[in-house]
Design a protein around this motif. Structure first.
Motif, PDB file in Angstrom:
ATOM      1  N   VAL A 532     -87.650 -43.577   2.869  1.00 55.51           N
ATOM      2  CA  VAL A 532     -87.226 -44.970   2.980  1.00 55.51           C
ATOM      3  C   VAL A 532     -86.332 -45.126   4.199  1.00 55.51           C
ATOM      4  O   VAL A 532     -85.857 -44.151   4.788  1.00 55.51           O
ATOM      5  CB  VAL A 532     -86.470 -45.443   1.715  1.00 55.51           C
ATOM      6  CG1 VAL A 532     -87.403 -45.466   0.524  1.00 55.51           C
ATOM      7  CG2 VAL A 532     -85.263 -44.584   1.434  1.00 55.51           C
ATOM      8  N   SER A 533     -86.094 -46.377   4.517  1.00 58.49           N
ATOM      9  CA  SER A 533     -85.230 -46.654   5.665  1.00 58.49           C
ATOM     10  C   SER A 533     -83.777 -46.353   5.319  1.00 58.49           C
ATOM     11  O   SER A 533     -83.375 -46.339   4.150  1.00 58.49           O
ATOM     12  CB  SER A 533     -85.362 -48.117   6.081  1.00 58.49           C
ATOM     13  OG  SER A 533     -84.836 -48.951   5.068  1.00 58.49           O
ATOM     14  N   GLU A 534     -82.989 -46.145   6.349  1.00 54.96           N
ATOM     15  CA  GLU A 534     -81.551 -45.917   6.172  1.00 54.96           C
ATOM     16  C   GLU A 534     -80.895 -47.127   5.513  1.00 54.96           C
ATOM     17  O   GLU A 534     -80.009 -46.985   4.660  1.00 54.96           O
ATOM     18  CB  GLU A 534     -80.914 -45.643   7.536  1.00 54.96           C
ATOM     19  CG  GLU A 534     -79.426 -45.330   7.492  1.00 54.96           C
ATOM     20  CD  GLU A 534     -79.144 -43.978   6.857  1.00 54.96           C
ATOM     21  OE1 GLU A 534     -78.017 -43.771   6.385  1.00 54.96           O
ATOM     22  OE2 GLU A 534     -80.067 -43.129   6.824  1.00 54.96           O
ATOM     23  N   GLU A 535     -81.386 -48.302   5.881  1.00 51.52           N
ATOM     24  CA  GLU A 535     -80.817 -49.537   5.335  1.00 51.52           C
ATOM     25  C   GLU A 535     -80.962 -49.603   3.820  1.00 51.52           C
ATOM     26  O   GLU A 535     -80.068 -50.072   3.111  1.00 51.52           O
ATOM     27  CB  GLU A 535     -81.518 -50.723   5.981  1.00 51.52           C
ATOM     28  CG  GLU A 535     -80.962 -52.075   5.558  1.00 51.52           C
ATOM     29  CD  GLU A 535     -81.719 -53.235   6.191  1.00 51.52           C
ATOM     30  OE1 GLU A 535     -81.126 -54.314   6.341  1.00 51.52           O
ATOM     31  OE2 GLU A 535     -82.920 -53.046   6.521  1.00 51.52           O
ATOM     32  N   ALA A 536     -82.094 -49.081   3.307  1.00 49.25           N
ATOM     33  CA  ALA A 536     -82.328 -49.141   1.867  1.00 49.25           C
ATOM     34  C   ALA A 536     -81.381 -48.247   1.082  1.00 49.25           C
ATOM     35  O   ALA A 536     -81.182 -48.451  -0.115  1.00 49.25           O
ATOM     36  CB  ALA A 536     -83.768 -48.760   1.563  1.00 49.25           C
ATOM     37  N   LEU A 537     -80.769 -47.273   1.766  1.00 55.38           N
ATOM     38  CA  LEU A 537     -79.899 -46.321   1.070  1.00 55.38           C
ATOM     39  C   LEU A 537     -78.415 -46.605   1.248  1.00 55.38           C
ATOM     40  O   LEU A 537     -77.574 -45.882   0.718  1.00 55.38           O
ATOM     41  CB  LEU A 537     -80.190 -44.895   1.571  1.00 55.38           C
ATOM     42  CG  LEU A 537     -81.583 -44.337   1.234  1.00 55.38           C
ATOM     43  CD1 LEU A 537     -81.814 -43.037   1.987  1.00 55.38           C
ATOM     44  CD2 LEU A 537     -81.725 -44.134  -0.268  1.00 55.38           C
ATOM     45  N   VAL A 538     -78.079 -47.651   1.975  1.00 54.97           N
ATOM     46  CA  VAL A 538     -76.676 -47.925   2.295  1.00 54.97           C
ATOM     47  C   VAL A 538     -75.817 -47.989   1.057  1.00 54.97           C
ATOM     48  O   VAL A 538     -74.722 -47.424   0.996  1.00 54.97           O
ATOM     49  CB  VAL A 538     -76.571 -49.239   3.107  1.00 54.97           C
ATOM     50  CG1 VAL A 538     -75.126 -49.716   3.179  1.00 54.97           C
ATOM     51  CG2 VAL A 538     -77.117 -49.037   4.511  1.00 54.97           C
ATOM     52  N   ARG A 539     -76.290 -48.673   0.006  1.00 52.09           N
ATOM     53  CA  ARG A 539     -75.476 -48.859  -1.193  1.00 52.09           C
ATOM     54  C   ARG A 539     -75.512 -47.644  -2.106  1.00 52.09           C
ATOM     55  O   ARG A 539     -74.821 -47.618  -3.130  1.00 52.09           O
ATOM     56  CB  ARG A 539     -75.964 -50.088  -1.978  1.00 52.09           C
ATOM     57  CG  ARG A 539     -76.000 -51.372  -1.173  1.00 52.09           C
ATOM     58  CD  ARG A 539     -74.637 -51.834  -0.735  1.00 52.09           C
ATOM     59  NE  ARG A 539     -73.787 -52.206  -1.873  1.00 52.09           N
ATOM     60  CZ  ARG A 539     -72.525 -52.604  -1.765  1.00 52.09           C
ATOM     61  NH1 ARG A 539     -71.947 -52.676  -0.565  1.00 52.09           N
ATOM     62  NH2 ARG A 539     -71.842 -52.924  -2.839  1.00 52.09           N
ATOM     63  N   TYR A 540     -76.315 -46.634  -1.739  1.00 53.82           N
ATOM     64  CA  TYR A 540     -76.460 -45.461  -2.599  1.00 53.82           C
ATOM     65  C   TYR A 540     -75.880 -44.192  -1.966  1.00 53.82           C
ATOM     66  O   TYR A 540     -76.172 -43.087  -2.407  1.00 53.82           O
ATOM     67  CB  TYR A 540     -77.947 -45.239  -2.931  1.00 53.82           C
ATOM     68  CG  TYR A 540     -78.549 -46.350  -3.763  1.00 53.82           C
ATOM     69  CD1 TYR A 540     -77.780 -47.060  -4.682  1.00 53.82           C
ATOM     70  CD2 TYR A 540     -79.886 -46.699  -3.628  1.00 53.82           C
ATOM     71  CE1 TYR A 540     -78.321 -48.076  -5.445  1.00 53.82           C
ATOM     72  CE2 TYR A 540     -80.444 -47.719  -4.386  1.00 53.82           C
ATOM     73  CZ  TYR A 540     -79.638 -48.411  -5.300  1.00 53.82           C
ATOM     74  OH  TYR A 540     -80.182 -49.405  -6.064  1.00 53.82           O
ATOM     75  N   ARG A 541     -75.072 -44.332  -0.934  1.00 53.15           N
ATOM     76  CA  ARG A 541     -74.446 -43.192  -0.259  1.00 53.15           C
ATOM     77  C   ARG A 541     -72.924 -43.273  -0.399  1.00 53.15           C
ATOM     78  O   ARG A 541     -72.386 -44.292  -0.849  1.00 53.15           O
ATOM     79  CB  ARG A 541     -74.815 -43.165   1.225  1.00 53.15           C
ATOM     80  CG  ARG A 541     -76.285 -42.832   1.498  1.00 53.15           C
ATOM     81  CD  ARG A 541     -76.565 -42.878   2.988  1.00 53.15           C
ATOM     82  NE  ARG A 541     -77.928 -42.514   3.315  1.00 53.15           N
ATOM     83  CZ  ARG A 541     -78.345 -41.280   3.524  1.00 53.15           C
ATOM     84  NH1 ARG A 541     -77.469 -40.270   3.455  1.00 53.15           N
ATOM     85  NH2 ARG A 541     -79.602 -41.035   3.826  1.00 53.15           N
ATOM     86  N   GLY A 542     -72.262 -42.237   0.038  1.00 54.86           N
ATOM     87  CA  GLY A 542     -70.803 -42.227   0.021  1.00 54.86           C
ATOM     88  C   GLY A 542     -70.258 -41.221  -0.969  1.00 54.86           C
ATOM     89  O   GLY A 542     -71.001 -40.542  -1.702  1.00 54.86           O
ATOM     90  N   PRO A 543     -68.944 -41.102  -0.995  1.00 53.54           N
ATOM     91  CA  PRO A 543     -68.301 -40.146  -1.903  1.00 53.54           C
ATOM     92  C   PRO A 543     -68.677 -40.435  -3.351  1.00 53.54           C
ATOM     93  O   PRO A 543     -68.890 -41.573  -3.742  1.00 53.54           O
ATOM     94  CB  PRO A 543     -66.800 -40.386  -1.676  1.00 53.54           C
ATOM     95  CG  PRO A 543     -66.725 -41.035  -0.339  1.00 53.54           C
ATOM     96  CD  PRO A 543     -67.955 -41.837  -0.182  1.00 53.54           C
ATOM     97  N   ALA A 544     -68.767 -39.376  -4.115  1.00 57.21           N
ATOM     98  CA  ALA A 544     -69.082 -39.542  -5.536  1.00 57.21           C
ATOM     99  C   ALA A 544     -67.971 -40.341  -6.217  1.00 57.21           C
ATOM    100  O   ALA A 544     -66.796 -40.216  -5.894  1.00 57.21           O
ATOM    101  CB  ALA A 544     -69.250 -38.187  -6.208  1.00 57.21           C
TER     102      ALA A 544
END
Length: 548
Positions: A532-544
């Motif tokens: 998928v695109s990077e944009e689609a994962l924006v809300r699903y990344r970051g510190p736990a």
């Protein structure tokens, strides 16, 4: 641009001079035909009042809207002509009959008050009501057939008619030699003049209400459709003077019927032939008195149409008004050993349809006849397009007739027309011993063939309209025509697979939604970040995220 959508009840397609009747001259129907296009193969979606009208008003087949017989409620959620036209900026008004029964239980379930604006429209096929009168004010041991108030009865009483039900005792009855009521329901009285002044009878009364309406709306900015729906020439077959004796037995055309039709007939056809109505119209003495009265009723309708046309012309509104003349079904009048309507022979299921489009785009087709297969549901789409709206073809199952009016041949026009009939409320259902859900008939007609399928394990019927235009030779049991039957069954199956119930989402709506779920965080079938695109994962990344 306004629309006069005029419907006559039980008017046969061939009882007009422009359609070839040799004795009944209808110069005003002919006048509209000369101004517009007469569609010579227009079929209703059911040959009975209520079901047919609900198809006209919804633009949908009877098995789609579900109101398959008189008195069967139209589902509260069905969109109607009024809904579609208001979306296009056009008012939609009723003047006359609809034979519509409201879905009271559905309205109660949804908390819709009958006296609210929404409730009133839901109760009246989406129309705003100028005046409604279904013209069915018969009264028997169990009371009135129609439980509502009769505006026409109130009108007659205001004119000095003293009967409790002047619709029957005056407008639809004569007077016998002893001064007694000669009810129009007894067909032997059809030759008597109705006990009403002609100017007070039903057809002139509705014409006057129509002119009142147009006068009231004249000069207003919002365009309108007025559904002017006459009860005549529907029974009771009785008409006021001078129309009662304009025609006689010498003007009655020979019945289109053949003894061969009685030889091993289809069981449903046989049941209708041997019912009370069929037997009555098999009598020449009945036809000789009823048909002249029927012709007189049509002549009165034609004269009143002339009054309406003259009013439009004199008030400079003819050039800004589309006019549509049609009927909800025909009348057998003894043809095929039958009376009334109900089955799928041409006198019953084929109707007059004449359309005058005042715009210059229609100039090339004025005075022409169109032989395309047309269905009554096509009018709803025609009106929406004429009003400048976009036809919602995921809801409306007919197609606009404007291309035909403008001299164009539409792409992929239908190769067959459909009609349906639910006879479960008829006594013939009991005669045949069938369950209510098996009392259903389907017609498929092409340029050449007419086919009827009957549920309940009964055989079909088949007619060759080229070799046998009178439809007296049923070919369905002849093995030579088995390939034709197979072809007609394939057409019926194709029609039955139509997309008819996805009415809340159009194809355009679906196309606009495709691929959008991923942008709202629903990622199905994704194995890793490369899918998928990077944009689609924006809300699903970051510190736990922490947890308590």
């Amino acid at each position: 641009m306004n629309i006069l959508f005029i419907m006559y009840d039980q008017l046969r397609f061939d009882y007009l001079s422009c359609a070839g009747h040799p004795h009944l001259h209808t110069p005003n129907f002919d006048r509209v035909a000369a101004m517009g296009v007469r569609f010579d193969r227009a079929y209703v979606q059911s040959p009975v009042c209520g079901a047919s009208r609900m198809s006209f008003y919804t633009g949908r087949y009877t098995s789609s809207h579900g109101a398959t017989w008189n008195g069967y409620p139209l589902k509260v959620g069905e969109l109607t002509l009024g809904d579609h036209l208001r979306d296009a900026g056009m008012q939609s008004w009723l003047i006359g009959k609809t034979h519509m029964t409201a879905d009271v239980k559905g309205m109660q379930r949804l908390g819709i008050a009958a006296d609210s604006m929404i409730g009133a429209r839901v109760s009246e096929c989406g129309f705003d009501v100028w005046i409604r009168d279904d013209g069915l004010w018969g009264e028997g041991p169990d009371g009135f057939y129609d439980q509502r108030r009769s505006p026409y009865n109130e009108y007659l009483k205001s004119k000095g008619y003293e009967a409790e039900n002047p619709w029957h005792h005056n407008a639809n009855s004569g007077v016998d030699e002893e001064g007694q009521t000669a009810s129009g329901f007894l067909m032997r009285h059809a030759g008597k003049p109705a006990n009403v002044h002609e100017e007070h009878s039903e057809t002139p009364w509705l014409t006057d209400r129509t002119i009142d309406f147009i006068e009231e709306k004249r000069g207003q900015d919002t365009p309108w459709l007025a559904h002017v729906s006459y009860i005549k020439p529907h029974w009771p077959y009785i008409v006021p003077a001078p129309y009662h004796d304009m025609y006689g037995p010498e003007h009655v055309l020979p019945a289109v019927r053949d003894e061969a039709e009685k030889d091993d007939p289809h069981p449903v056809f046989d049941a209708f032939m041997n019912g009370r109505i069929g037997k009555a119209f098999q009598r020449d003495d009945v036809r000789d008195v009823v048909i002249p009265a029927y012709m007189g009723l049509i002549k009165q309708c034609d004269d009143q149409l002339g009054k309406l046309l003259d009013y439009l012309e004199d008030s400079d509104q003819l050039d800004s008004t589309m006019i549509v003349l049609t009927a909800d079904h025909g009348d057998y009048l003894g043809d095929h050993w039958l009376g009334e309507k109900d089955l799928f022979h041409e006198p019953s299921v084929k109707v007059p349809m004449i359309i005058y489009d005042p715009r210059a785009e229609a100039d090339s087709t004025r005075g022409t006849v169109c032989n395309a297969l047309v269905e009554s549901i096509d009018l709803a789409a025609t009106f929406v397009e004429f009003a400048g709206g976009e036809v919602p073809d995921h809801i409306l199952e007919g197609r606009s007739l404007l291309p035909w009016l403008q001299g164009q041949v539409p792409d992929n026009w239908r190769e067959f027309a459909i009609s349906e009939y639910d006879y479960s409320s008829q006594p013939h259902a009991q005669t045949l011993g069938l369950a209510a859900r098996d009392c259903r008939l389907f017609m498929v007609t092409t340029e050449r063939w007419k086919f009827m399928h009957a549920e309940g394990g009964l055989r079909p019927m088949l007619f060759d309209l080229q070799a046998d235009p009178d439809e007296v030779n049923d070919l369905a049991t002849d093995p030579v025509y088995a390939p034709v039957l197979s072809e007609m069954y394939e057409r019926l199956a194709k029609w039955s697979r139509r997309m008819s119930q996805r009415t809340t989402m159009s194809d355009a709506d679906i196309d606009a939604r495709r691929g959008k779920s991923g942008r709202r965080g629903i990622l199905l079938g994704v194995v890793d970040e490369t899918d998928v695109s990077e944009e689609a994962l924006v809300r699903y990344r970051g510190p736990a995220a922490g947890r308590p």
